[in-house]
Design an enzyme around this catalytic site. Structure first.
Site, PDB file in Angstrom:
ATOM      1  N   ALA A 180      32.266 -21.357  49.997  1.00  0.00           N
ATOM      2  CA  ALA A 180      32.412 -21.378  51.462  1.00  0.00           C
ATOM      3  C   ALA A 180      31.173 -21.983  52.112  1.00  0.00           C
ATOM      4  O   ALA A 180      31.271 -22.793  53.042  1.00  0.00           O
ATOM      5  CB  ALA A 180      32.652 -19.959  51.985  1.00  0.00           C
ATOM      6  N   GLY A 188      30.969 -19.790  42.660  1.00  0.00           N
ATOM      7  CA  GLY A 188      31.126 -18.474  43.277  1.00  0.00           C
ATOM      8  C   GLY A 188      31.793 -18.588  44.634  1.00  0.00           C
ATOM      9  O   GLY A 188      31.792 -19.651  45.264  1.00  0.00           O
ATOM     10  N   CYS A 189      32.351 -17.482  45.089  1.00  0.00           N
ATOM     11  CA  CYS A 189      33.117 -17.506  46.335  1.00  0.00           C
ATOM     12  C   CYS A 189      32.232 -17.778  47.548  1.00  0.00           C
ATOM     13  O   CYS A 189      32.531 -18.657  48.366  1.00  0.00           O
ATOM     14  CB  CYS A 189      33.893 -16.201  46.505  1.00  0.00           C
ATOM     15  SG  CYS A 189      32.901 -14.708  46.311  1.00  0.00           S
ATOM     16  N   TYR A 190      31.128 -17.065  47.677  1.00  0.00           N
ATOM     17  CA  TYR A 190      30.218 -17.328  48.798  1.00  0.00           C
ATOM     18  C   TYR A 190      29.664 -18.747  48.716  1.00  0.00           C
ATOM     19  O   TYR A 190      29.529 -19.427  49.740  1.00  0.00           O
ATOM     20  CB  TYR A 190      29.034 -16.363  48.774  1.00  0.00           C
ATOM     21  CG  TYR A 190      29.308 -14.997  49.288  1.00  0.00           C
ATOM     22  CD1 TYR A 190      29.689 -14.791  50.597  1.00  0.00           C
ATOM     23  CD2 TYR A 190      29.142 -13.884  48.466  1.00  0.00           C
ATOM     24  CE1 TYR A 190      29.914 -13.501  51.088  1.00  0.00           C
ATOM     25  CE2 TYR A 190      29.361 -12.605  48.943  1.00  0.00           C
ATOM     26  CZ  TYR A 190      29.751 -12.412  50.249  1.00  0.00           C
ATOM     27  OH  TYR A 190      29.963 -11.142  50.726  1.00  0.00           O
TER      28      TYR A 190
END
Lengths: 341, 341, 341, 341
Positions: free
Chosen positions: B150, B145-147
């Site tokens: 990061a 996932g994107c979060y």
């Protein structure tokens, strides 16, 4: 009543002028600029002032005191520590939107602002005007900083009621560009800001010492806070997201009750019954909206505090202090609804 | 090489299509949509596809496996847990951009996604493709996932090298609107978003369990993280601002060295020598940029991790995993410079 | 004075409520919604209304007329043509912000709005309330459309004084998203709008007939205008850029004189002495700012007219008409300075 | 092939560097800055260049010609008219993104740019590289201006086929901020630009003479065009909305056919079968998208032309001219899909 405004061309000064214009107790506004600049009609400063007849006159302390009941300084750091002494000597009422008189300790000012502080005897006569946590005012009112206002109002119940671990406070504050002033730099260029977010002054923001001064007054045990500032692509608005470990397990309802206890009599503070506020819930108003949450998995309290940095964080709070000083109803001339959408 | 793409009309699918079009190892892209929808020319889907000749055909697992060397699923949660089983059974390579196969524990999926999970035996065959912390890949790659991407890249050195207090992690993550998908709601209306910031899914974001799964694999002592998500008025981009107490006093240079040790061989990870990154430093690229700081006053490490949520946080990382799977140079077909300004 | 507001939840209604709250002649505001919806406290509608005590009651024409001195309709097209007849029959004062009573000719309404018009006898009793070009008001005031207001104020001097070729008018109008209302669609999604501009309703905007009706009343020779609408990524604001061939050579000064002649007594109209206005010169105010230019090379007059679509283009003009109807000073309760920055 | 790039730090230079980096025919890029500035590593210029190894060297015409096959000048107005003469003398290929060699007539340059023009003999050797209306190239290619490109591509079919009244052309052009360059001024300050639109250089934009030069080459009868430029709050993108009276009644289909005739072989030009393009349809690509409409009520043709000002309007068109000059396939190294969303 006649009032003076020094520094109408900055963002805070512009908003202060708008507010003073519609304040029912203000009959006239006298504008002042640099002492050595010639008088200039306000209408030449910006298109929006097309029909205004006011003139910005050179700064003149004696004239200001002669013609007005109070003076507002919406000037940059480093100005009032030079210009304010005659007003202090004469016990003439001042509301100072700059940071020059917020810190009691001149060495702190020297350190964080990198400027020569006002004399310690002058600093001692200033009161810190955090208007929604009312304490007695003197004739020299140091209007709080925008970040400090949002953060202190978000922390006050937790700190005063000692609900959190004093070493655990983290504040992730976000601010729009008007907070950084009008200066045109690469950092304020539209192309730099649009579609972007960036941190600045990491651990070095000059509002940190005024927050610490107030927090330690409330609870001397707090040693420091971790405070970061992030620029967001909006014109106005501050959101301070506050994290702290609970001293002992809580519930979200208990946290909210603590906030209600502190703020139930404050007309501008909105403790939300559910959910978290957004900055548009307050932009254009003098409100501070507060949302709270307790996460039992991490034993963390999260508080979200939002204000309009130019209203509650500057000009609005200044009017609120004006109302308090002259015993007008505290909401006089101040919007309690945002300019939405 | 021919590849299949299921779900070209979502934001991740659109970007994946752009990337596949310019990938030197990809000779043809076959597009697939719903099994029971008729074939539709891509050029009718959006003006920007005016000159494209591709056609979106009804989903057909057998045809996909017959005609392609790999399939990408850029579908919403709840789709691949229904459609992926034939590919798993056939050991046909899949890169799945959704969250359906990221969690080993089906009960976690059930809890956080509120959907029926894939069978535990199928989940066991998936590998978590955090491409810049390379670990062995299986034929079924669950793209992170994107979060999570990061945050995990920002935490990995601190966690793997056990530099921080495991109970002290706070992540204040900010994301642009494309991260929330194409659905038109009040929350995604321009008037709601412009000039605003807002929190959402407080303590309830479905990327939390995949982060915890990975963090606990690196250091089982970590019990939980405080993770908040704030919507910011940008189209693309994630900034995760990470706070943690240091286990023992550090310096910023020591923190940076820890990051360099972890990432010095990773072409897409940029550990900044000074300062903090902004999201525009990476938008349009497959990079993750990391800035670090240690504050001795609060004994806190601050890490800022920025990615383009649709590149490194979705389609870019998918291509990176594609390169890894087929042993192409890892940067093949992937931009290492942002689209700036 | 007590007033009624039907439709507080739309953007125009929200702004009208803000303005009525601070209007010194308004003692109470009664809110009304759908006739068949239950009463609902305003504070449950939006976070910003947290401290409001007003209740939205079901629509009831008799109760409205009994309890109030006037009713404002901030409803969508198609509502007042159904609900307004009892008020007209009773000669009860109405300010209608919708388009239902702006067109004299029911067939025009039918054509442009694709809805059933009000009866022609009812339409005949409405007056078109273009407040800065004052003409007599009846008890039923049709408040002008936002594009129509910006365009008509920009064209009035040129048309009334017949300075331009009547077939040569081109209006390139730009509007922010609040002009399109609250409905969440792909077109209003943040990702669609941010960093973008797009045309819509080309030659089909429903404000075209009300502009033509007014222009032809001023100068019957005008056959038609070319009018395009472009959506720009701002929340509020309209800029109408108007082009027309001069009938005979002019100078910029002559054009400006023509505008001063028309508007020198209007407190909300600002004819700039130089330069062109931007929309932020008026946002939050009830002003219309006008810049003019004559290009001798092309013999073309360019006029730029800017308004806040929710103030002068809707709620502000409604209050202005309210002031006119009750003979209050026309600026009562209306800001003449923008909310800037 | 080795190429030289003078002026990598401006917006056009940055984008040109990105494009050259991924161009399959370019093996190396040599960067050059001011002749009297010391060499500086690219990675110190911006965070995004963290991993780049290139060095910006002092300008040196002899070295450039010795080491490279071509030089790109992405410099401001006034630079190449001073620096380009040795390259012209040596018949060394140049692509000049500035305006210095676009106008044949040195007096026009003097008038519109307020600078000393290049010698008329040098100007005579330059070719105007409007790449999607291909005409023979010389070794000195003057890359067209961004507004000129959007406008000329939108007008070419109407003008070349003489479908419109030659005195009736009005162009309402909108541009994002990157078109105005990196200089930090009040006009480029985020607070000035955000939520705003403003006109600038009314009838004075320096792209007007290059448009007239080209239009009159196509159809000498055209005396002038009315051309306004409006700054819109986006980073990239130009939309030119073009209005002209038809010479005789047309249909939208006839107008579209005229455009198809002109552009059917151009890979980067998209004539839409229906509707009007938005700027996001092309941002990040080298495309120009064109929508057309004929309004029989006003006998007006409306054309909407959109480009990315830094791609088709600058660096992208420069690469296209590079491809044309060296007879590479015209789309080599150039994206035909936008970076969307």
């Amino acid at each position: 009543m006649q009032v003076a405004l020094v520094g109408v061309t900055g963002y805070s000064g512009m908003v202060l002028y708008q507010l003073l214009k519609q304040h029912p107790q203000v009959d006239g506004i006298h504008l002042y600029g640099h002492a050595d600049a010639p008088a200039v009609p306000l209408k030449t400063v910006a298109t929006m002032y097309q029909k205004e007849t006011a003139v910005i006159r050179p700064f003149d302390a004696a004239a200001i005191m002669h013609d007005n009941a109070m003076v507002f300084f919406a000037t940059s750091a480093g100005i009032t520590c030079q210009l304010a002494l005659p007003f202090i000597a004469a016990h003439f009422p001042v509301i100072d939107l700059s940071g020059d008189f917020r810190l009691r300790d001149p060495q702190q000012y020297q350190h964080w602002y990198q400027r020569t502080p006002a004399p310690v005897t002058a600093l001692a006569q200033a009161s810190y005007g955090l208007a929604d946590m009312p304490s007695p005012l003197t004739t020299y009112i140091a209007n709080p900083g925008c970040y400090a206002t949002a953060t202190l109002l978000g922390l006050a119940p937790l700190v005063q009621q000692q609900l959190i671990e004093p070493t655990s406070i983290v504040v992730d504050a976000k601010s729009g560009l008007s907070g950084a002033g009008k200066r045109a730099t690469t950092a304020s260029h539209y192309v730099t800001v649009n579609d972007n977010v960036s941190l600045y002054k990491l651990n070095q923001h000059q509002h940190i010492p005024e927050m610490m001064q107030q927090l330690q007054q409330w609870w001397p045990t707090i040693p420091a806070i971790e405070f970061t500032t992030t620029l967001i692509p909006v014109t106005r608005g501050i959101m301070a997201t506050i994290y702290a470990k609970a001293k002992q397990p809580l519930t979200t309802a208990q946290v909210r009750d603590a906030f209600m206890t502190t703020y139930h009599e404050q007309p501008f503070v909105q403790v939300l019954p559910t959910g978290m506020p957004t900055i548009k819930d307050v932009i254009g108003s003098n409100n501070c909206a507060l949302g709270v949450n307790y996460n039992p998995v991490t034993n963390t309290v999260v508080v979200v505090s939002v204000i309009d940095n130019l209203m509650k964080g500057a000009a609005g709070q200044a009017i609120q202090n004006f109302n308090r000083y002259f015993d007008f109803a505290v909401t006089t001339g101040l919007p309690t609804l945002p300019v939405f959408p």
